[in-house]
Scaffold this active site. Structure first.
Site, PDB file in Angstrom:
ATOM      1  N   ARG A   1       0.872  -1.464  -0.093  1.00 44.99           N
ATOM      2  CA  ARG A   1       0.036   0.085   0.085  1.00 44.99           C
ATOM      3  C   ARG A   1       0.839   1.196  -0.208  1.00 44.99           C
ATOM      4  O   ARG A   1       1.935   1.416   0.438  1.00 44.99           O
ATOM      5  CB  ARG A   1      -0.722  -0.017   1.074  1.00 44.99           C
ATOM      6  CG  ARG A   1      -1.850   1.169   1.249  1.00 44.99           C
ATOM      7  CD  ARG A   1      -2.511   1.357   2.595  1.00 44.99           C
ATOM      8  NE  ARG A   1      -2.101   2.191   3.397  1.00 44.99           N
ATOM      9  CZ  ARG A   1      -2.507   2.353   4.757  1.00 44.99           C
ATOM     10  NH1 ARG A   1      -3.592   2.169   4.667  1.00 44.99           N
ATOM     11  NH2 ARG A   1      -1.796   3.362   5.562  1.00 44.99           N
TER      12      ARG A   1
ATOM     13  N   CYS B   1       0.048   5.351   0.915  1.00 48.75           N
ATOM     14  CA  CYS B   1      -0.801   6.341   1.359  1.00 48.75           C
ATOM     15  C   CYS B   1      -0.683   7.818   0.901  1.00 48.75           C
ATOM     16  O   CYS B   1       0.572   7.971   1.132  1.00 48.75           O
ATOM     17  CB  CYS B   1      -1.033   6.318   3.025  1.00 48.75           C
ATOM     18  SG  CYS B   1      -2.202   7.307   3.575  1.00 48.75           S
TER      19      CYS B   1
END
Length: 134
Positions: free
Chosen positions: A106, A108
């Site tokens: 991931r 962000c």
């Protein structure tokens, strides 16, 4: 158009607010466009707390994952866009509950704004298991 590339518009997910497909399938990979906190029944943007927006965004992503024959366990990578990094932990708590223990890769990204005034947007790349491929 290459027949190995399938552009997907879901009848169950919110109507896109721009000119794009909900997802694009290439082989057993699906690239899901960033979803917004939009109610799929009314196409109304729900601008609640960061947690509420994150939950709705993930529900919208789940609609598309289901439609293509994948699920959160097969998400390879996601990108989370939020307008205020001060809500990073609030977003993470909801995000973590969507995946459980095994988290995908991931990134962000803190942004100054998102379409429709939303505070959270998430896109994904997922694997479609051989026995689920549609």
């Amino acid at each position: 158009m290459d027949q190995n590339i399938v552009k997907i518009m879901s009848g169950n997910a919110p109507t896109p607010i721009g000119p794009f497909s909900h997802a694009v399938k290439v082989g057993n990979l699906v690239f899901i466009t960033g979803q917004m906190p939009t109610d799929p029944k009314t196409n109304e943007m729900i601008l609640g707390t960061f947690a509420e927006q994150t939950r709705l965004v993930l529900e919208n992503l789940k609609i598309i994952l289901d439609e293509v024959g994948s699920d959160p366990d097969h998400v390879i990578q996601s990108r989370v866009f939020i307008t205020n990094m001060g809500h990073f932990e609030e977003v993470n708590q909801v995000y973590r509950s969507f995946f459980g223990r095994d988290l995908p890769a991931r990134t962000c990204i803190g942004v100054t704004g998102l379409a429709g005034g939303a505070d959270v947007e998430i896109d994904m790349i997922a694997w479609i298991p051989e026995n689920q491929s549609k």
